[in-house]
Each structure stands twice: as structure tokens, then as C-alpha cells.
Motif scaffolding. Structure first.
Motif, PDB file in Angstrom:
ATOM      1  N   ASP A   1       0.848  -1.192   0.000  1.00 26.25           N
ATOM      2  CA  ASP A   1       0.000   0.000   0.000  1.00 26.25           C
ATOM      3  C   ASP A   1       0.892   1.254   0.000  1.00 26.25           C
ATOM      4  N   THR A   2       1.315   1.674  -1.175  1.00 27.19           N
ATOM      5  CA  THR A   2       2.226   2.818  -1.274  1.00 27.19           C
ATOM      6  C   THR A   2       1.543   4.130  -0.885  1.00 27.19           C
ATOM      7  N   LYS A   3       0.234   4.215  -1.126  1.00 28.49           N
ATOM      8  CA  LYS A   3      -0.478   5.449  -0.775  1.00 28.49           C
ATOM      9  C   LYS A   3      -0.453   5.691   0.728  1.00 28.49           C
ATOM     10  N   ALA A   4      -0.597   4.630   1.507  1.00 32.09           N
ATOM     11  CA  ALA A   4      -0.572   4.768   2.966  1.00 32.09           C
ATOM     12  C   ALA A   4       0.809   5.224   3.443  1.00 32.09           C
ATOM     13  N   ILE A   5       1.847   4.683   2.816  1.00 40.51           N
ATOM     14  CA  ILE A   5       3.217   5.075   3.190  1.00 40.51           C
ATOM     15  C   ILE A   5       3.450   6.547   2.871  1.00 40.51           C
ATOM     16  N   VAL A   6       2.975   6.981   1.708  1.00 34.93           N
ATOM     17  CA  VAL A   6       3.117   8.394   1.325  1.00 34.93           C
ATOM     18  C   VAL A   6       2.374   9.291   2.312  1.00 34.93           C
ATOM     19  N   LYS A   7       1.161   8.889   2.679  1.00 35.62           N
ATOM     20  CA  LYS A   7       0.365   9.687   3.621  1.00 35.62           C
ATOM     21  C   LYS A   7       1.068   9.822   4.975  1.00 35.62           C
ATOM     22  N   ILE A   8       1.663   8.728   5.448  1.00 33.50           N
ATOM     23  CA  ILE A   8       2.367   8.771   6.735  1.00 33.50           C
ATOM     24  C   ILE A   8       3.544   9.733   6.668  1.00 33.50           C
ATOM     25  N   ASN A   9       4.315   9.636   5.603  1.00 31.02           N
ATOM     26  CA  ASN A   9       5.494  10.506   5.468  1.00 31.02           C
ATOM     27  C   ASN A   9       5.102  11.969   5.332  1.00 31.02           C
ATOM     28  N   VAL A  10       4.070  12.241   4.540  1.00 31.14           N
ATOM     29  CA  VAL A  10       3.626  13.626   4.352  1.00 31.14           C
ATOM     30  C   VAL A  10       3.071  14.191   5.655  1.00 31.14           C
ATOM     31  N   LEU A  11       2.279  13.386   6.376  1.00 34.09           N
ATOM     32  CA  LEU A  11       1.681  13.841   7.634  1.00 34.09           C
ATOM     33  C   LEU A  11       2.761  14.197   8.653  1.00 34.09           C
ATOM     34  N   LEU A  12       3.736  13.318   8.833  1.00 35.68           N
ATOM     35  CA  LEU A  12       4.781  13.558   9.829  1.00 35.68           C
ATOM     36  C   LEU A  12       5.654  14.749   9.443  1.00 35.68           C
ATOM     37  N   THR A  13       5.923  14.892   8.155  1.00 33.73           N
ATOM     38  CA  THR A  13       6.714  16.039   7.692  1.00 33.73           C
ATOM     39  C   THR A  13       5.961  17.341   7.915  1.00 33.73           C
ATOM     40  N   LEU A  14       4.648  17.326   7.683  1.00 33.68           N
ATOM     41  CA  LEU A  14       3.836  18.525   7.913  1.00 33.68           C
ATOM     42  C   LEU A  14       3.809  18.899   9.394  1.00 33.68           C
ATOM     43  N   ILE A  15       3.748  17.900  10.261  1.00 35.27           N
ATOM     44  CA  ILE A  15       3.760  18.185  11.702  1.00 35.27           C
ATOM     45  C   ILE A  15       5.049  18.894  12.088  1.00 35.27           C
ATOM     46  N   VAL A  16       6.170  18.391  11.587  1.00 35.41           N
ATOM     47  CA  VAL A  16       7.465  19.014  11.881  1.00 35.41           C
ATOM     48  C   VAL A  16       7.517  20.421  11.315  1.00 35.41           C
ATOM     49  N   ALA A  17       7.075  20.599  10.061  1.00 41.51           N
ATOM     50  CA  ALA A  17       7.153  21.898   9.407  1.00 41.51           C
ATOM     51  C   ALA A  17       6.308  22.942  10.133  1.00 41.51           C
ATOM     52  N   VAL A  18       5.081  22.569  10.481  1.00 45.97           N
ATOM     53  CA  VAL A  18       4.196  23.508  11.187  1.00 45.97           C
ATOM     54  C   VAL A  18       4.767  23.861  12.558  1.00 45.97           C
ATOM     55  N   THR A  19       5.395  22.906  13.205  1.00 46.26           N
ATOM     56  CA  THR A  19       6.021  23.177  14.504  1.00 46.26           C
ATOM     57  C   THR A  19       7.112  24.238  14.364  1.00 46.26           C
ATOM     58  N   TYR A  20       7.929  24.118  13.341  1.00 39.06           N
ATOM     59  CA  TYR A  20       8.949  25.143  13.076  1.00 39.06           C
ATOM     60  C   TYR A  20       8.300  26.511  12.934  1.00 39.06           C
ATOM     61  N   GLY A  21       7.239  26.586  12.145  1.00 37.74           N
ATOM     62  CA  GLY A  21       6.575  27.865  11.927  1.00 37.74           C
ATOM     63  C   GLY A  21       6.023  28.465  13.204  1.00 37.74           C
ATOM     64  N   ILE A  22       5.397  27.627  14.037  1.00 40.14           N
ATOM     65  CA  ILE A  22       4.810  28.107  15.291  1.00 40.14           C
ATOM     66  C   ILE A  22       5.890  28.595  16.244  1.00 40.14           C
ATOM     67  N   VAL A  23       6.959  27.810  16.396  1.00 42.07           N
ATOM     68  CA  VAL A  23       8.038  28.180  17.322  1.00 42.07           C
ATOM     69  C   VAL A  23       8.700  29.489  16.892  1.00 42.07           C
ATOM     70  N   VAL A  24       8.949  29.633  15.602  1.00 37.75           N
ATOM     71  CA  VAL A  24       9.597  30.861  15.116  1.00 37.75           C
ATOM     72  C   VAL A  24       8.672  32.055  15.264  1.00 37.75           C
ATOM     73  N   PHE A  25       7.384  31.889  14.963  1.00 35.60           N
ATOM     74  CA  PHE A  25       6.454  33.013  15.096  1.00 35.60           C
ATOM     75  C   PHE A  25       6.350  33.465  16.547  1.00 35.60           C
ATOM     76  N   LEU A  26       6.249  32.501  17.456  1.00 41.16           N
ATOM     77  CA  LEU A  26       6.156  32.853  18.876  1.00 41.16           C
ATOM     78  C   LEU A  26       7.459  33.478  19.376  1.00 41.16           C
ATOM     79  N   SER A  27       8.588  32.956  18.928  1.00 38.15           N
ATOM     80  CA  SER A  27       9.879  33.436  19.422  1.00 38.15           C
ATOM     81  C   SER A  27      10.255  34.786  18.818  1.00 38.15           C
ATOM     82  N   ALA A  28      10.014  34.938  17.511  1.00 37.29           N
ATOM     83  CA  ALA A  28      10.484  36.139  16.827  1.00 37.29           C
ATOM     84  C   ALA A  28       9.503  37.298  16.938  1.00 37.29           C
TER      85      ALA A  28
END
Length: 263
Positions: free
Chosen positions: A132-159
Motif C-alpha cells: 500500500d504505497t499510498k498509505a506510506i506516502v500519507k504517513i510521510n507527508v503527515l509527519l513532515t507537515l507536523i514538523v514543518a508547522v512546529t517550526y513555523g509556530i516556534v519561530v512566530f512565537l519566538s520572533a
């Protein structure tokens, strides 16, 4: 200097992009020298961004992720060094020391994600077993988005959100503490470069190091461009010399094979 809401949002979007790049290690635009420059461009102070990014890059030159270990985060270090220098008017060397807590905070957040994301591995294994390659893609995209959004939130709050608190903190610091942070910030680039040399330096490259140190220390040069040109020339010389040596070794080996075959 004040960071506007628009600049805060732009920094958050930049952090999201840089966070994805650091997570995937794709384009290496997450290096502090690029991060600081882009941050300075957003803030309208490119000179401060270049200086802060260059100093932070040297400080982080020898800090590289290895396996599951994570050094202090270079993205937050580059952004916050530039932001602190811009908003508080402090020297970039002092700003490096003040930016380290933000860098270490992001380091621990990433380590937390490394541990917690292991919960998704069972599902990923089952998806791989069933093809099931679609499920693997979804997992990778979801986890990457979580990390990316966290960066944005931390920088916005800090800066943006915490900029007034940072100014108050810097203004309240006694002179001896500010001076100590400036000294520490000045030492960090040397320490980072020393860590890099410990791993990469070879005995046959020591003459080039001595030449560069002599030129930079004892010859008055208006900027670093002449040193960079000399370094590029020495690198080209070493490259072509190594190619010629390799070609000679190949020719010698082939002649030896022919001679052995004749016997």
C-alpha cells in the motif's frame, strides 16, 4: 527595531520551508549562513543577516546529525541570532549566545518527534507488507507537515510574539553578562571550525591552512573576497594535481599488468 506582523508571518513561512529541508536534508538551505541571510532580507537588514548567518555558520560548522542524535538546531540558531541582533541592536556575537536557548529548544522538540513518530512505524510496516504505497506516502507527508508547522509556530512565537520580552531581557542584563555573552559568541565560531577541522583536516592539507591563516592574519585586506579567490585557486590546484596523480597511478598499473601478461 520592531518586527511587524507581516514580517513575523514571513519568518514563520520561511521556517516551515527550512524545517522541511532540514527534516529531509534535501537542498541544505537550512544552513545558518543561508538562514541568517534570508531572515535579514525579510527584516530589511541584509547586512545584519549576512554577519549573523556567517558567524552562526562557523559556530555550527562541526555540528552534524549522526543517526538518531541531534545537535542544537541550526535553523532556529540562524533565525534567532539575526532576529535578536535586529530587534535589540546587540552585536551578532552577543546574539549568538542569546539565540542558543531557542536552538536547544528546537533540538529537544525534534528529539521528541523522533521518539513519538516511532508509533507510526507499525502501520508503515503493515502498509509495506501489503504494498500500500499510498498509505506510506500519507504517513510521510503527515509527519513532515507536523514538523514543518512546529517550526513555523516556534519561530512566530519566538520572533514576533516574544520580541518585547527579549528586548526587556537584553536591556535588563548587566554589562558584565552582556560582555561575557559577546566573548562566548566570538569564541563559538572558532570552536565550531575547530571541530570541523578535527574531522576533516589531513596532514597534507596543513600547508594550505597555514597559508590561509597567514594571509587573513598578517596581510591587511579590505574584505574576504581575495582570500576566497586564493582559496579557490588552491582548491583547483589540488583538484587537478590529484587527478594527474590518479591518472599516473592508473597508467603505471596498466603497464605493470601488460608486463606481467607478457611473461
Amino acid at each position: 527595531m520592531e518586527i511587524t506582523l507581516g514580517q513575523g508571518i514571513a519568518l514563520a513561512l520561511l521556517a516551515i520551508i527550512l524545517g522541511v529541508d532540514f527534516w529531509l536534508e534535501a537542498l541544505f538551505i537550512f544552513r545558518p549562513i543561508i538562514v541568517g541571510t534570508l531572515t535579514g532580507l525579510i527584516l530589511g537588514d541584509l547586512e545584519t543577516g549576512l554577519i549573523a548567518g556567517g558567524l552562526t555558520e562557523l559556530a555550527f560548522a562541526g555540528l552534524t546529525p549522526a543517526g538518531g542524535t541531534q545537535p542544537p538546531n541550526p535553523v532556529l540558531a540562524g533565525i534567532m541570532t539575526t532576529v535578536i541582533a535586529f530587534t535589540t541592536g546587540t552585536d551578532p556575537k552577543t546574539a549568538i549566545g542569546l539565540a542558543l536557548p531557542f536552538s536547544i529548544l528546537m533540538q529537544y522538540i525534534i528529539l521528541f518527534y523522533y521518539s513519538s513518530f516511532s508509533l507510526f512505524m507499525g502501520k508503515a510496516d503493515r502498509a509495506a507488507e501489503s504494498g500500500d504505497t499510498k498509505a506510506i506516502v500519507k504517513i510521510n507527508v503527515l509527519l513532515t507537515l507536523i514538523v514543518a508547522v512546529t517550526y513555523g509556530i516556534v519561530v512566530f512565537l519566538s520572533a514576533y510574539v516574544a520580541q518585547d520580552a527579549m528586548k526587556t531581557l537584553v536591556n535588563a542584563m548587566p554589562g558584565w553578562l552582556s560582555h561575557g555573552l559577546e566573548i562566548a559568541g566570538g569564541i563559538l565560531p572558532a570552536v565550531g571550525f575547530g571541530m570541523l577541522l578535527k574531522v576533516m583536516l589531513k596532514a597534507n592539507y596543513v600547508p594550505y591552512l597555514i597559508i590561509g591563516f597567514f594571509i587573513a592574519t598578517f596581510i591587511e585586506i579590505p574584505n574576504l573576497l581575495p582570500i576566497a579567490v586564493i582559496g579557490a585557486a588552491l582548491a583547483l590546484y589540488e583538484y587537478y594535481r590529484s587527478k594527474e596523480l590518479q591518472a599516473n597511478l592508473v597508467n603505471a598499473a596498466s603497464k605493470g599488468d601488460d608486463f606481467s601478461g607478457g611473461i
